[in-house]
Design a protein around this motif. Structure first.
Motif, short mmCIF file in Angstrom:
data_model
loop_
_atom_site.label_atom_id
_atom_site.label_comp_id
_atom_site.label_asym_id
_atom_site.label_seq_id
_atom_site.Cartn_x
_atom_site.Cartn_y
_atom_site.Cartn_z
N GLU A 1 39.21 26.06 37.11
CA GLU A 1 39.53 26.42 38.26
C GLU A 1 40.61 27.57 38.55
O GLU A 1 40.49 28.42 39.35
CB GLU A 1 40.38 25.08 39.11
N SER B 1 38.63 30.75 37.66
CA SER B 1 37.78 31.02 38.62
C SER B 1 38.59 31.72 39.85
O SER B 1 38.10 32.71 40.52
CB SER B 1 37.03 29.82 39.25
N VAL B 2 39.77 31.21 40.16
CA VAL B 2 40.63 31.54 41.28
C VAL B 2 41.00 33.29 40.93
O VAL B 2 41.05 34.22 41.51
CB VAL B 2 41.96 30.73 41.66
N SER C 1 39.47 35.48 38.80
CA SER C 1 38.45 36.24 38.38
C SER C 1 37.59 36.75 39.83
O SER C 1 37.39 37.46 40.06
CB SER C 1 37.40 35.79 37.56
N GLU C 2 37.67 35.56 40.67
CA GLU C 2 36.79 35.56 42.07
C GLU C 2 37.82 35.71 43.09
O GLU C 2 37.17 36.03 44.29
CB GLU C 2 35.92 34.40 42.00
N LYS C 3 39.07 35.27 42.93
CA LYS C 3 40.16 35.27 44.14
C LYS C 3 39.48 34.64 45.11
O LYS C 3 39.15 33.52 45.07
CB LYS C 3 40.51 36.89 44.49
N LYS D 1 36.70 34.61 46.94
CA LYS D 1 35.31 34.35 46.67
C LYS D 1 35.33 33.02 45.75
O LYS D 1 33.94 32.54 45.64
CB LYS D 1 34.42 35.48 46.26
N SER D 2 36.26 32.67 45.02
CA SER D 2 36.18 31.40 44.14
C SER D 2 35.84 30.15 44.89
O SER D 2 36.14 29.87 46.10
CB SER D 2 37.43 31.11 43.37
#
Length: 163
Positions: free
Chosen positions: A108, A111-112, A114-116, A118-119
């Motif tokens: 998690e 993900s936050v 890398s995708e900020k 959009k995660s």
């Protein structure tokens, strides 16, 4: 027969010991990922602002402000913060990562990072900020006091007339 019993017992002890290490390794990885998130999202950048806000409300600062005037006192305060905060920023970030680590998984956090926004975990991250903040308030208090004391000592010493 006796040797095989001892060997089997030794193997069970080794396996049990290794199994106890798994949560420790997982927690270390989660803390590492939480630290990366803190650094990438610059979550710990509030140390300067917090120090400034707390310092402005102290008796020490009010004495310096009365002695030097508001503008000079503010300039001195900002200069001392610029010296003190970098010395403690890494520790602040680590403390913040420790506050976050139990709240999300390593995946998690990744993900936050890398995708900020959009995660798929961004809403979870947002919902846990208060909880991380509450933990941080308690665990980081000694460090914040240390930074604050360095800053206040510096401004006080620099504001006093030389003899």
């Amino acid at each position: 027969m006796k040797n095989s019993t001892h060997i089997a017992s030794a193997i069970r002890v080794v396996i049990a010991s290794l199994l106890m290490l798994i949560p420790i390794v997982a927690l270390a990885q989660t803390e590492e990922r939480a630290l990366k998130m803190v650094q990438v999202l610059r979550l710990g950048d509030n140390l300067s602002d917090m120090t400034y806000q707390f310092a402005k409300n102290t008796t020490t600062y009010k004495i310096v402000e009365k002695t030097l005037g508001p503008q000079k006192a503010d300039e001195l305060l900002r200069a001392e913060i610029a010296v003190a905060v970098p010395k403690h920023q890494d520790e602040w970030n680590h403390t913040l990562a420790q506050a976050w680590a139990p709240l999300m998984t390593a995946e998690e956090f990744d993900s936050v990072v890398s995708e900020k926004q959009k995660s798929p975990f961004a809403p979870k991250f947002m919902s846990l900020q208060g909880q991380a903040g509450a933990t941080m308030k308690v665990s980081a208090e000694p460090l914040l006091k240390t930074v604050l004391m360095e800053v206040l000592t510096g401004i006080f010493e620099k504001s006093m007339p030389k003899k």
